[in-house]
Every structure is written in structure tokens, then in C-alpha cells.
Design a protein around this motif. Structure first.
Motif, short mmCIF file in Angstrom:
data_model
loop_
_atom_site.label_atom_id
_atom_site.label_comp_id
_atom_site.label_asym_id
_atom_site.label_seq_id
_atom_site.Cartn_x
_atom_site.Cartn_y
_atom_site.Cartn_z
N VAL A 1 37.11 38.07 39.42
CA VAL A 1 36.06 37.18 39.92
C VAL A 1 34.76 37.96 40.08
O VAL A 1 34.74 39.06 40.62
CB VAL A 1 36.47 36.56 41.26
N PHE B 1 38.86 32.73 42.52
CA PHE B 1 39.09 33.45 43.78
C PHE B 1 40.02 32.66 44.68
O PHE B 1 40.93 33.23 45.31
CB PHE B 1 37.78 33.73 44.49
N SER C 1 33.31 43.50 39.93
CA SER C 1 32.93 42.16 40.40
C SER C 1 31.50 42.12 40.93
O SER C 1 30.99 41.05 41.25
CB SER C 1 33.88 41.71 41.52
N MET D 1 34.23 38.79 49.59
CA MET D 1 35.47 38.66 48.82
C MET D 1 36.53 39.61 49.36
O MET D 1 37.68 39.22 49.58
CB MET D 1 35.20 38.92 47.34
#
Length: 287
Positions: A180, A192, A212, A224
Motif C-alpha cells: 500500500v 490496507f 510505501s 499505517m
């Protein structure tokens, strides 16, 4: 003709915090020497050599003690360089994640297990490895061995494969934050969210976040990383991805000290760092 890519940085900075004893780099590769370990003709890129000695220097600088050597796509299913690296680094402090296909039977896999192998990687991004069509059949073999399956895929493939991964009989380790990108939806993206659902059902994940991110200091992937840690605090591990293959320019190559500092921001508590760097890897890789 394959494209060239830069090698690791010549100098690594010292992180601003000290990793706990037994801390593990759960994702790195060794390239070469090429006269002993010739490159696969099916590879997608050609990196400079990156030796065990070079890696040891970097690991000493950032203060980690254990290592998981991951078979790179430039060698296909010839795992000699990876297994020999485990031997060179020391069987007491190194493990291997291999690339195999359905031509490998259980006795051959067990023989590699005796040399430190404990998992198999599917690389749907770089290719030159195991076809995704073999995912379920290989998952059965890995379950019989007590090994895990590691997947590196694009974010959209995480969505497509979610149900398949959820029913595999072996542990599943999701690589590189599920593929992601922070700039393409990050936490809110379907890929995600598929990864988070898998983590909540028992999957593991690697907090290797620089691919990412838009770049150092990697603050754009902090949300994240924290969401992954919250979903599976006892199944997140971390790795450098040294020597950072398949990038396009030297300016893109991360400083591994900065990468560890980013983890310190994502996991500021000592108990979180102990879990991610020591306890979780010890359970997953058998240290």
C-alpha cells in the motif's frame, strides 16, 4: 536486458535510540559474489554485489543482533546464496526465507530447514519466482513443515487474495505493508483494509515502510504502521530490506539508521519495541 539499480549507502547513520538485546532485522538480502552465485536470466534488475561483510557493518552500526535472509528475485528458486548467508552469519542468529515452486518436495524442503529455512516467499511484484497459482498447494506443504508463507504483492492483489490467504493452513506474513502506498489512500485504501482484516484473523506483517512512503523521514506511513501495530501487536516484525534493491537512483536508497528511527516513532514504548524486534521474531523464526 535488465535494468541496473544502485547499491546500499556507503555510510549508515547511528540511530537515535538503542535497540534491545536480541533485536532482529527480519528482512534483508545478499547479492553475490557473482562468480560463485550467478544471477538468474529471468531477473528484472541487476544490482551491485552486497556481501555478508557489508551487511554485518551496517547491522553493527544500527545495533541489531539477529537476521532473516530473504531470497531475492534475482536468483529465482536457486537458494544457495541465501542458505550460505545464514551459515556465514551464524545459525544461532540467522534464518532464511526461500523461494521455491511445486518442484520442491518435502524431503528437499526439510533439508533446507536443517540449514535455517523456516518460510517461503511469494513475490508478485518483482516476479521470477513462484506463480500465485501455486499459493494454496504450497501452503499445504508449509503447514506440514511448520513453516510460514510470506507474500509481497501490490495493494490491489491484497484485496483479490484476501479470502485465499485467510484460509491457508500455514501462518501468513504480509510483506512491505501490503504494497500500500501512503499517497494512494494509505490507511483508508481497500488494500490496507484487507491487510488489517487479515491481521485481525491471525496474519503477521512486516513494518518495512519505505517503499510505501514518499521519502525520509517516512512520516507519511506512520499512521499505517501504528494501525498495523494496533491490529496485531504480537504479530508485527520489522526489517531494513537492505541493500534496498530495485530502486532507480542513489538518492532513493534509505539510510538504515533513519529507518530504525522511524520505527522508534511508530512504536515509542519499550514494550512495543521489545515485541516487534525481539519477542515476535523469536516466535515466528524460531530464535
Amino acid at each position: 536486458m535488465t535494468r541496473p539499480c544502485p547499491g546500499p549507502r556507503a555510510v549508515t547513520s547511528k540511530p537515535g535510540w538503542k535497540a534491545p538485546p536480541g533485536a532482529t532485522d527480519c528482512h534483508m538480502h545478499i547479492f553475490g559474489p557473482y562468480e560463485r552465485y550467478p544471477l538468474s536470466p529471468g531477473r528484472g534488475y541487476t544490482p551491485p554485489e552486497a556481501s555478508v561483510a557489508m551487511y554485518r557493518d551496517m547491522l553493527s552500526t544500527i545495533g541489531l543482533e539477529r537476521t532473516v535472509v530473504v531470497q531475492p528475485s534475482i536468483y529465482g528458486t536457486d537458494n544457495a546464496v541465501t542458505l550460505d548467508a545464514v551459515e556465514a552469519l551464524g545459525r544461532d542468529r540467522a534464518r532464511a526465507v526461500l523461494v521455491v515452486d511445486d518442484g520442491f518436495d518435502l524431503p528437499s524442503l526439510r533439508a533446507m530447514g536443517a540449514r535455517g529455512a523456516c518460510g517461503v516467499r511469494f513475490n508478485a511484484v518483482s516476479g521470477n519466482g513462484t506463480p500465485l497459482e501455486q499459493l494454496e498447494a504450497l501452503g499445504e506443504k508449509l503447514a506440514a513443515l511448520g513453516w510460514h508463507l510470506q507474500l509481497y504483492a501490490h495493494a490491489e492483489e491484497m484485496v483479490a487474495l484476501e479470502q485465499v490467504l485467510a484460509r491457508l493452513p500455514c501462518p501468513v506474513v504480509i510483506d512491505h505493508m501490503g504494497g500500500v502506498k501512503a499517497a494512494e489512500g494509505g490507511v483508508a485504501s481497500p488494500g490496507f483494509q484487507a491487510m488489517i482484516r487479515l491481521l485481525e484473523k491471525g496474519a503477521w506483517a512486516k513494518l518495512c515502510g519505505y517503499r510505501s512512503s514518499a521519502g525520509a523521514p517516512y512520516a507519511d506511513v506512520a499512521g499505517m504502521a501504528r494501525a498495523m501495530i494496533a491490529a496485531a501487536p504480537d504479530r508485527c516484525v520489522w526489517g531494513t530490506d537492505w541493500p534496498h534493491p530495485s530502486l532507480h537512483s542513489p538518492e532513493e536508497v534509505p539510510d538504515d539508521g533513519v529507518l530504525l528511527d522511524a520505527l522508534g516513532q511508530w512504536a515509542p514504548r519499550e514494550d512495543q519495541r521489545q515485541a516487534i524486534l525481539v519477542a515476535n521474531p523469536a516466535r515466528l523464526y524460531g530464535f
